[in-house]
Design a protein around this motif. Structure first.
Motif, PDB file in Angstrom:
ATOM      1  N   SER A   1      34.257 -21.603   5.701  1.00  6.07           N
ATOM      2  CA  SER A   1      33.414 -21.350   4.683  1.00  6.07           C
ATOM      3  C   SER A   1      32.301 -20.598   5.158  1.00  6.07           C
ATOM      4  CB  SER A   1      32.932 -22.203   3.536  1.00  6.07           C
ATOM      5  OG  SER A   1      32.025 -23.217   4.669  1.00  6.07           O
ATOM      6  N   LEU A   2      32.205 -19.229   4.810  1.00  3.78           N
ATOM      7  CA  LEU A   2      31.177 -18.087   5.210  1.00  3.78           C
ATOM      8  C   LEU A   2      30.678 -17.374   4.191  1.00  3.78           C
ATOM      9  CD1 LEU A   2      30.049 -16.419   7.715  1.00  3.78           C
ATOM     10  CD2 LEU A   2      32.167 -14.770   7.057  1.00  3.78           C
ATOM     11  N   ALA A   3      29.276 -17.473   4.064  1.00  5.22           N
ATOM     12  CA  ALA A   3      28.537 -16.773   3.181  1.00  5.22           C
ATOM     13  C   ALA A   3      28.005 -15.707   3.817  1.00  5.22           C
ATOM     14  CB  ALA A   3      27.580 -17.660   2.571  1.00  5.22           C
ATOM     15  N   THR A   4      27.965 -14.406   3.046  1.00  3.97           N
ATOM     16  CA  THR A   4      27.199 -13.157   3.580  1.00  3.97           C
ATOM     17  C   THR A   4      26.626 -12.220   2.646  1.00  3.97           C
ATOM     18  OG1 THR A   4      27.603 -11.229   5.206  1.00  3.97           O
ATOM     19  CG2 THR A   4      29.367 -11.785   3.931  1.00  3.97           C
TER      20      THR A   4
ATOM     21  N   LEU B   1      29.904 -28.430  13.578  1.00  2.00           N
ATOM     22  CA  LEU B   1      30.453 -27.128  13.147  1.00  2.00           C
ATOM     23  C   LEU B   1      31.917 -27.313  13.554  1.00  2.00           C
ATOM     24  CD1 LEU B   1      27.704 -24.851  14.611  1.00  2.00           C
ATOM     25  CD2 LEU B   1      28.098 -24.849  12.242  1.00  2.00           C
ATOM     26  N   SER B   2      32.515 -26.643  12.869  1.00  4.48           N
ATOM     27  CA  SER B   2      33.881 -26.387  13.016  1.00  4.48           C
ATOM     28  C   SER B   2      34.302 -25.452  14.306  1.00  4.48           C
ATOM     29  CB  SER B   2      34.889 -25.888  11.831  1.00  4.48           C
ATOM     30  OG  SER B   2      34.424 -24.682  11.521  1.00  4.48           O
ATOM     31  N   ASN B   3      35.550 -25.664  14.894  1.00  2.00           N
ATOM     32  CA  ASN B   3      35.809 -24.812  16.130  1.00  2.00           C
ATOM     33  C   ASN B   3      35.622 -23.421  15.628  1.00  2.00           C
ATOM     34  OD1 ASN B   3      36.006 -26.928  17.796  1.00  2.00           O
ATOM     35  ND2 ASN B   3      38.141 -27.095  17.627  1.00  2.00           N
ATOM     36  N   ALA B   4      36.349 -23.326  14.212  1.00  2.00           N
ATOM     37  CA  ALA B   4      36.390 -21.754  13.672  1.00  2.00           C
ATOM     38  C   ALA B   4      34.826 -21.302  13.608  1.00  2.00           C
ATOM     39  CB  ALA B   4      37.003 -21.957  12.438  1.00  2.00           C
ATOM     40  N   ALA B   5      33.894 -21.886  13.058  1.00  2.00           N
ATOM     41  CA  ALA B   5      32.523 -21.713  12.907  1.00  2.00           C
ATOM     42  C   ALA B   5      32.003 -21.145  14.365  1.00  2.00           C
ATOM     43  CB  ALA B   5      31.707 -22.461  12.261  1.00  2.00           C
ATOM     44  N   LYS B   6      32.402 -22.211  15.419  1.00  2.00           N
ATOM     45  CA  LYS B   6      32.001 -21.826  16.876  1.00  2.00           C
ATOM     46  C   LYS B   6      32.440 -20.642  17.266  1.00  2.00           C
ATOM     47  CE  LYS B   6      31.201 -26.422  17.903  1.00  2.00           C
ATOM     48  NZ  LYS B   6      31.820 -27.937  18.719  1.00  2.00           N
TER      49      LYS B   6
ATOM     50  N   PRO C   1      44.420 -16.377  13.769  1.00  2.00           N
ATOM     51  CA  PRO C   1      45.435 -16.163  12.490  1.00  2.00           C
ATOM     52  C   PRO C   1      45.654 -17.527  11.762  1.00  2.00           C
ATOM     53  CG  PRO C   1      46.714 -16.464  14.292  1.00  2.00           C
ATOM     54  CD  PRO C   1      45.560 -16.123  14.975  1.00  2.00           C
ATOM     55  N   ASP C   2      45.237 -18.687  12.367  1.00  2.00           N
ATOM     56  CA  ASP C   2      45.411 -19.848  11.632  1.00  2.00           C
ATOM     57  C   ASP C   2      43.989 -20.212  11.031  1.00  2.00           C
ATOM     58  OD1 ASP C   2      48.133 -20.059  12.659  1.00  2.00           O
ATOM     59  OD2 ASP C   2      47.235 -21.287  14.345  1.00  2.00           O
ATOM     60  N   VAL C   3      42.972 -19.501  10.828  1.00  2.00           N
ATOM     61  CA  VAL C   3      41.898 -19.979  10.133  1.00  2.00           C
ATOM     62  C   VAL C   3      41.952 -19.287   8.730  1.00  2.00           C
ATOM     63  CG1 VAL C   3      39.193 -19.527  10.018  1.00  2.00           C
ATOM     64  CG2 VAL C   3      40.449 -20.163  12.408  1.00  2.00           C
ATOM     65  N   ASN C   4      41.729 -19.978   7.858  1.00  2.00           N
ATOM     66  CA  ASN C   4      41.609 -19.602   6.512  1.00  2.00           C
ATOM     67  C   ASN C   4      40.113 -19.444   6.058  1.00  2.00           C
ATOM     68  OD1 ASN C   4      42.129 -19.206   3.646  1.00  2.00           O
ATOM     69  ND2 ASN C   4      42.017 -21.211   3.155  1.00  2.00           N
ATOM     70  N   LEU C   5      39.844 -17.833   6.146  1.00  2.00           N
ATOM     71  CA  LEU C   5      38.541 -17.564   5.847  1.00  2.00           C
ATOM     72  C   LEU C   5      38.215 -17.673   4.228  1.00  2.00           C
ATOM     73  CD1 LEU C   5      37.758 -14.211   8.110  1.00  2.00           C
ATOM     74  CD2 LEU C   5      36.249 -16.381   7.922  1.00  2.00           C
TER      75      LEU C   5
END
Length: 288
Positions: free
Chosen positions: A94-97, A274-279, A118-122
């Motif tokens: 979950s990314l806010a910008t 923090l998730s691995n995706a966030a890192k 590609p396995d990350v759901n943004l």
């Protein structure tokens, strides 16, 4: 208490409306009302006062809200910690910008990230920086890439990524563009269009005038930099814009001894896993 009911309660409290809460949760309004009724029955309290179309938290509702955030954040934190164990960069991020950063800074990074992982759901939300800050604080976003506040307090951690110089700008035909020498007092005498008074950028620019004992003549405001640039370009006002947005539509005003800039970067919550995706995304941003 079940999680669906807690999520419904939080959505109603934040949106101040059953219908808007339903839109956020992608549910029907009756479904949201049913979830709230279930929660009120389980707790044996009324959580909202309903006066016509207006709703407000009761004393019990105000007591529950911070605890509801805490319950959901602990569960999300646990889920991320367990998912991280396999070492894969996957799952939901979950990314806010802010709109400006999302349009002008993030596209190449997002392109690289989605191809590499590609396995990350943004899940990207475009918000004012100040709202994105609140989303990280309350756990609605894991990571936010925004205009950084002049000061950030724990438990939020801010990391600077870009220095973003700001310039005073007018249309080429504006009277200020014809002057060979310009002072801050000269600029203050003309109508201005500014970012909204609640924004970090507004405070940065306004403090400059305050230090000189001046008050800018702000006749219009909007939080969208592209809209501000358009209004400047047609000659009805001056403003302050990021240097990266300047082109032939506007003229940069040179004020001797005056330099403005803001810091762009990302924020996280220091008390959450923090998730691995966030890192991985932070690494692309240049995290230490």
């Amino acid at each position: 208490m079940d999680l669906a009911s807690l999520n419904a309660f939080i959505a109603i409290a934040e949106m101040g409306s059953f219908s808007l809460a339903a839109d956020r949760l992608h549910l029907t309004q009756p479904a949201v009302s049913k979830r709230l009724a279930t929660l009120e029955t389980q707790l044996n309290v009324r959580l909202f006062d309903r006066l016509g179309r207006e709703i407000g938290l009761t004393e019990a509702g105000r007591a529950l809200l911070p605890r509801a955030y805490q319950i959901l954040n602990v569960l999300d934190d646990t889920r991320r910690a367990l998912t991280n164990l396999n070492g894969n960069v996957s799952g939901r991020l979950s990314l806010a910008t802010s709109h400006h950063i999302g349009l002008h800074r993030l596209p190449p990074l997002l392109r690289t990230f989605t191809r590499r992982y590609p396995d990350v759901n943004l899940d990207i939300r475009f918000l004012d920086s100040e709202i994105a800050y609140e989303d990280v604080l309350h756990g609605r976003a894991e990571l936010a890439v925004i205009t950084l506040a002049p000061q950030t307090a724990a438990p939020v951690r801010a990391v600077n990524v870009w220095d973003d110089p700001l310039d005073f700008v007018v249309a080429p035909e504006h009277p200020l563009a014809q002057k060979s020498e310009i002072s801050l007092a000269d600029i203050a005498g003309y109508p201005a269009v500014f970012p909204g008074g609640n924004t970090f950028t507004h405070h940065i620019a306004h403090r400059l005038f305050e230090r000189e004992g001046l008050t800018p003549n702000i006749t219009m405001s909007t939080n969208y930099m592209e809209t501000i640039k358009m209004m400047v370009s047609i000659g009805i006002a001056w403003s302050v814009l990021p240097r990266t947005m300047l082109d032939e539509q506007v003229v940069r005003l040179s004020l001797p001894g005056i330099q403005l800039s803001r810091q762009l970067g990302y924020i996280t919550h220091t008390e959450r896993t923090l998730s691995n995706a966030a890192k991985a995304f932070m690494a692309l941003l240049g995290a230490d």
